[in-house]
Motif scaffolding. Structure first.
Motif, PDB file in Angstrom:
ATOM      1  N   GLU A   1      -0.830   4.037   0.270  1.00 24.08           N
ATOM      2  CA  GLU A   1       0.266   4.739   0.939  1.00 24.08           C
ATOM      3  C   GLU A   1      -0.230   5.886   1.822  1.00 24.08           C
ATOM      4  O   GLU A   1       0.491   6.335   2.713  1.00 24.08           O
ATOM      5  CB  GLU A   1       1.253   5.255  -0.097  1.00 24.08           C
ATOM      6  CG  GLU A   1       2.188   4.157  -0.642  1.00 24.08           C
ATOM      7  CD  GLU A   1       1.457   3.089  -1.453  1.00 24.08           C
ATOM      8  OE1 GLU A   1       1.832   1.899  -1.329  1.00 24.08           O
ATOM      9  OE2 GLU A   1       0.513   3.428  -2.195  1.00 24.08           O
ATOM     10  N   LEU A   2      -1.413   6.378   1.586  1.00 23.16           N
ATOM     11  CA  LEU A   2      -1.989   7.446   2.414  1.00 23.16           C
ATOM     12  C   LEU A   2      -2.973   6.913   3.448  1.00 23.16           C
ATOM     13  O   LEU A   2      -3.553   7.692   4.203  1.00 23.16           O
ATOM     14  CB  LEU A   2      -2.706   8.484   1.535  1.00 23.16           C
ATOM     15  CG  LEU A   2      -1.858   9.269   0.538  1.00 23.16           C
ATOM     16  CD1 LEU A   2      -2.726  10.288  -0.198  1.00 23.16           C
ATOM     17  CD2 LEU A   2      -0.698   9.968   1.243  1.00 23.16           C
TER      18      LEU A   2
ATOM     19  N   LEU B   1      -4.578  14.846  -1.431  1.00 18.00           N
ATOM     20  CA  LEU B   1      -3.278  14.951  -2.109  1.00 18.00           C
ATOM     21  C   LEU B   1      -2.770  16.394  -2.133  1.00 18.00           C
ATOM     22  O   LEU B   1      -1.695  16.662  -2.664  1.00 18.00           O
ATOM     23  CB  LEU B   1      -3.391  14.425  -3.539  1.00 18.00           C
ATOM     24  CG  LEU B   1      -3.554  12.908  -3.685  1.00 18.00           C
ATOM     25  CD1 LEU B   1      -3.846  12.532  -5.124  1.00 18.00           C
ATOM     26  CD2 LEU B   1      -2.313  12.183  -3.189  1.00 18.00           C
TER      27      LEU B   1
ATOM     28  N   GLN C   1       0.319   8.689  -6.921  1.00 14.43           N
ATOM     29  CA  GLN C   1      -0.143   7.791  -5.869  1.00 14.43           C
ATOM     30  C   GLN C   1      -0.817   6.568  -6.474  1.00 14.43           C
ATOM     31  O   GLN C   1      -1.639   6.680  -7.389  1.00 14.43           O
ATOM     32  CB  GLN C   1      -1.125   8.501  -4.934  1.00 14.43           C
ATOM     33  CG  GLN C   1      -0.499   9.536  -4.020  1.00 14.43           C
ATOM     34  CD  GLN C   1       0.355   8.914  -2.921  1.00 14.43           C
ATOM     35  OE1 GLN C   1       0.235   7.724  -2.616  1.00 14.43           O
ATOM     36  NE2 GLN C   1       1.230   9.724  -2.340  1.00 14.43           N
ATOM     37  N   ARG C   2      -0.458   5.399  -5.957  1.00 14.09           N
ATOM     38  CA  ARG C   2      -1.092   4.163  -6.395  1.00 14.09           C
ATOM     39  C   ARG C   2      -2.548   4.127  -5.943  1.00 14.09           C
ATOM     40  O   ARG C   2      -2.858   4.421  -4.792  1.00 14.09           O
ATOM     41  CB  ARG C   2      -0.331   2.968  -5.826  1.00 14.09           C
ATOM     42  CG  ARG C   2      -0.961   1.608  -6.143  1.00 14.09           C
ATOM     43  CD  ARG C   2      -0.083   0.466  -5.672  1.00 14.09           C
ATOM     44  NE  ARG C   2       0.155   0.508  -4.240  1.00 14.09           N
ATOM     45  CZ  ARG C   2       0.048  -0.555  -3.429  1.00 14.09           C
ATOM     46  NH1 ARG C   2      -0.279  -1.740  -3.929  1.00 14.09           N
ATOM     47  NH2 ARG C   2       0.308  -0.449  -2.141  1.00 14.09           N
TER      48      ARG C   2
ATOM     49  N   VAL D   1      -6.220   4.439  -1.452  1.00 11.56           N
ATOM     50  CA  VAL D   1      -4.886   4.994  -1.696  1.00 11.56           C
ATOM     51  C   VAL D   1      -3.999   4.424  -0.596  1.00 11.56           C
ATOM     52  O   VAL D   1      -3.876   5.003   0.494  1.00 11.56           O
ATOM     53  CB  VAL D   1      -4.893   6.533  -1.672  1.00 11.56           C
ATOM     54  CG1 VAL D   1      -3.546   7.075  -2.150  1.00 11.56           C
ATOM     55  CG2 VAL D   1      -6.024   7.092  -2.528  1.00 11.56           C
TER      56      VAL D   1
ATOM     57  N   HIS E   1      -1.665  11.271  -9.866  1.00  6.49           N
ATOM     58  CA  HIS E   1      -0.686  12.220  -9.327  1.00  6.49           C
ATOM     59  C   HIS E   1       0.378  11.517  -8.492  1.00  6.49           C
ATOM     60  O   HIS E   1       0.748  11.966  -7.397  1.00  6.49           O
ATOM     61  CB  HIS E   1      -1.377  13.293  -8.493  1.00  6.49           C
ATOM     62  CG  HIS E   1      -2.141  14.300  -9.307  1.00  6.49           C
ATOM     63  ND1 HIS E   1      -1.554  15.075 -10.286  1.00  6.49           N
ATOM     64  CD2 HIS E   1      -3.453  14.654  -9.287  1.00  6.49           C
ATOM     65  CE1 HIS E   1      -2.463  15.874 -10.833  1.00  6.49           C
ATOM     66  NE2 HIS E   1      -3.627  15.623 -10.264  1.00  6.49           N
TER      67      HIS E   1
ATOM     68  N   ASP F   1      -2.787   4.742 -11.134  1.00  3.48           N
ATOM     69  CA  ASP F   1      -2.190   5.781 -10.297  1.00  3.48           C
ATOM     70  C   ASP F   1      -2.860   7.115 -10.598  1.00  3.48           C
ATOM     71  O   ASP F   1      -3.505   7.300 -11.623  1.00  3.48           O
ATOM     72  CB  ASP F   1      -0.680   5.878 -10.519  1.00  3.48           C
ATOM     73  CG  ASP F   1      -0.328   6.399 -11.916  1.00  3.48           C
ATOM     74  OD1 ASP F   1      -0.905   5.908 -12.900  1.00  3.48           O
ATOM     75  OD2 ASP F   1       0.509   7.313 -12.024  1.00  3.48           O
TER      76      ASP F   1
END
Length: 551
Positions: A373-374, A402, A352-353, A371, A350, A348
């Motif tokens: 989720e983004l 991010l 974020q996976r 990344v 910050h 990870d």
């Protein structure tokens, strides 16, 4: 190969920083124009990346990288694919978005996907025993042989040590893939089965053979027809042997003797392609990243693999120890968790996976970072052995998306490189301080010559030529060099190929009658790539007239 904090050539995936060297003395070549990805591509970049070209060039200059290619994807769109610098030092041809690089261990994700696709077709189960498909497969421990599952081949949790067995194919050897795997029965285990993470490449040779056995196709044909074609990776190649004159391809560069930067020729790797053979461009890898970020869905809506398969590939199978960053400047990148799935590293940043991997090859290193989720992906390909460069570029992109403040990752990694080089210097000084310069070898040089055999590698020949000793690995043409006395019954072998940066101590043990009982080796420098696993060799004299055991 030279991700250096854990060195990368074949492995690459665990290193968070890498050795690099000072900036070029000559002016850096200009960046090339961006590849055409749509008129809105530049506008789609975050404000932090509006000076991205200048930043990449600063990384190239700091870490002596002739050429870098980068692609960024976001929400299914390619927002940047661009080359910077030149394909080969001293030549004008620029790197562009379609320049082919060796992606090395980033190949492992393709191998994992291949196995999952075959599992979806019912041709195997990821929890099948390896011996269900390769009955002749054998590890050094009968329990591990019996219990090794297909999934275990992809997870670096077998009990083998770091880089175990790499000398069977690195540098290139005359062994076939099957012979490489057959030698596994003599490669010792370092830990208990599934008890610890230790990066290996040799089990991906096993995975390669499973794919071929189950699919009825060669590995290259399977990946080309079942992955490259549907994904649209039209430029990608399985191995250097498929390169043709005139192709847009980068030349690798290495620091000969850890000093002068020079081109190194491409390397063909036919006996472990599933661990690191692929050549690809950022243009093609952008398609691969979008496929991954869309859960295995192809542009036409069909699936290459299911979301469940991807979930398995991205699930942690073995945790990794988290070390403290070597310098304060890298404190921000220390993860809260780290582990390995099926051909992917997991951590990870910050909150974020990250799903990512690196790769190292003679003269080239690279990194692919997702990344999920983004819906963000970034790939950085380089034609020099400096992981510091690809990490500095990658983290600038991650920070931008991010919403983090700009950080000079080039300076941060430069500090880490400086410390790494200083540690290497200290290591050599300790060897020098411990050396007895007045000592002499116990035997005349002829007493050290002979044929020696290691149970898993095979034969190494030491000969006396012109009043000096020469060492040659029987199956590895590049591992030939001259031996010079160091102290007592220890020598240093200096390989003829100075790009490898892998000189080694060669220590002889004598029996009560003054005859050689055993020969052990270890790298001289801590910066030597871990794939030169000399320390695992147990070389014993071969009696005259005894034939080499056929494998």
């Amino acid at each position: 190969m030279s991700l250096r904090v854990l060195s990368p050539r074949l492995a690459g995936c665990v290193a968070l920083l890498v050795l690099a060297t000072p900036a070029w003395a000559e002016p850096a070549p200009p960046a090339t124009a961006p590849a055409v990805v749509g008129s809105s591509a530049q506008a789609a970049l975050p404000a932090q990346l509006q000076d991205f070209g200048a930043y990449v060039d600063s990384a190239r200059k700091q870490f002596d990288v002739p050429g870098i290619a980068v692609a960024i994807v976001k929400d299914g769109q390619v927002v940047l694919e661009q080359g910077y610098g030149v394909r080969e030092l001293g030549k004008p041809a620029p790197v562009d978005a379609r320049t082919l690089f060796a992606i090395a261990s980033n190949t492992k994700a393709f191998t994992a996907a291949s196995l999952q696709m075959l599992a979806e077709e019912g041709k195997l189960d990821m929890d099948d025993r390896v011996i269900d498909h390769l009955p002749w497969f054998q590890m050094s421990d009968p329990y591990v042989t019996r219990e090794m599952r297909i999934r275990d081949l992809l997870a670096h949790r077998s009990g083998l040590g770091l880089g175990a067995g790499d000398l069977l194919y690195w540098p290139p050897t005359g062994y076939s893939t099957r012979e490489v795997v057959q030698h596994l029965r003599n490669v010792p285990l370092a830990t208990s089965f599934r008890s610890a993470y230790a990066y290996d490449n040799i089990l991906f040779a096993v995975a390669t053979l499973v794919i071929e056995q189950v699919s009825g196709q060669g590995y290259a044909d399977f990946v080309r027809n079942r992955i490259f074609k549907p994904v649209g990776m039209d430029e990608s190649l399985i191995d250097m042997s498929q390169l043709k004159p005139g192709m847009d391809v980068a030349m690798g560069h290495a620091r000969f003797n850890f000093a002068e930067l020079k081109p190194v020729p491409p390397m063909a790797w036919s006996n472990n392609a599933g661990a690191g053979g692929i050549y690809a461009s950022v243009h093609d890898l952008a398609k691969w990243m979008n496929l991954q970020l869309d859960g295995g869905k192809l542009p036409d809506g069909k699936r290459l693999f299911s979301e469940e398969s991807q979930k398995q590939m991205w699930s942690m199978l073995i945790p990794m120890k988290i070390a403290e960053p070597p310098v304060p400047e890298l404190r921000d990148m220390r993860p809260n968790f780290a582990g390995y799935g099926e051909g992917w590293s997991l951590s990870d940043y910050h909150g974020q996976r990250l799903v990512w991997h690196t790769g190292g090859w003679p003269g080239m290193v690279s990194r692919v970072t997702l990344v999920p989720e983004l819906k963000l992906g970034v790939v950085v390909l380089t034609n020099q052995e400096s992981g510091a460069a690809f990490n500095a570029v990658t983290y600038r992109v991650l920070d931008a998306y991010l919403g983090k403040d700009k950080k000079d990752w080039v300076a941060a990694y430069a500090a880490a490189v400086k410390k790494s080089e200083g540690n290497a210097d200290d290591s050599w000084k300790k060897h020098e301080a411990a050396r007895d310069r007045n000592s002499k070898p116990s035997l005349p040089l002829a007493g050290y010559a002979g044929r020696y055999r290691d149970p898993w590698y095979g034969d190494v020949v030491v000969s006396q030529q012109g009043g000096k000793l020469r060492m040659a690995f029987a199956k590895t043409a590049q591992l030939a060099g001259s031996m010079e006395p160091w102290q007592h019954d220890t020598f240093i072998v200096r390989w003829d190929d100075r790009s490898m940066n892998a000189d080694a101590f060669v220590s002889y043990s004598l029996d009560a009658d003054g005859k050689v009982r055993e020969v052990r080796m270890e790298p001289v420098s801590p910066l030597t790539d871990f794939s030169f696993d000399f320390q695992d060799l147990r070389l014993a004299p071969v009696k005259a007239g005894k034939a080499t055991k056929a494998e």
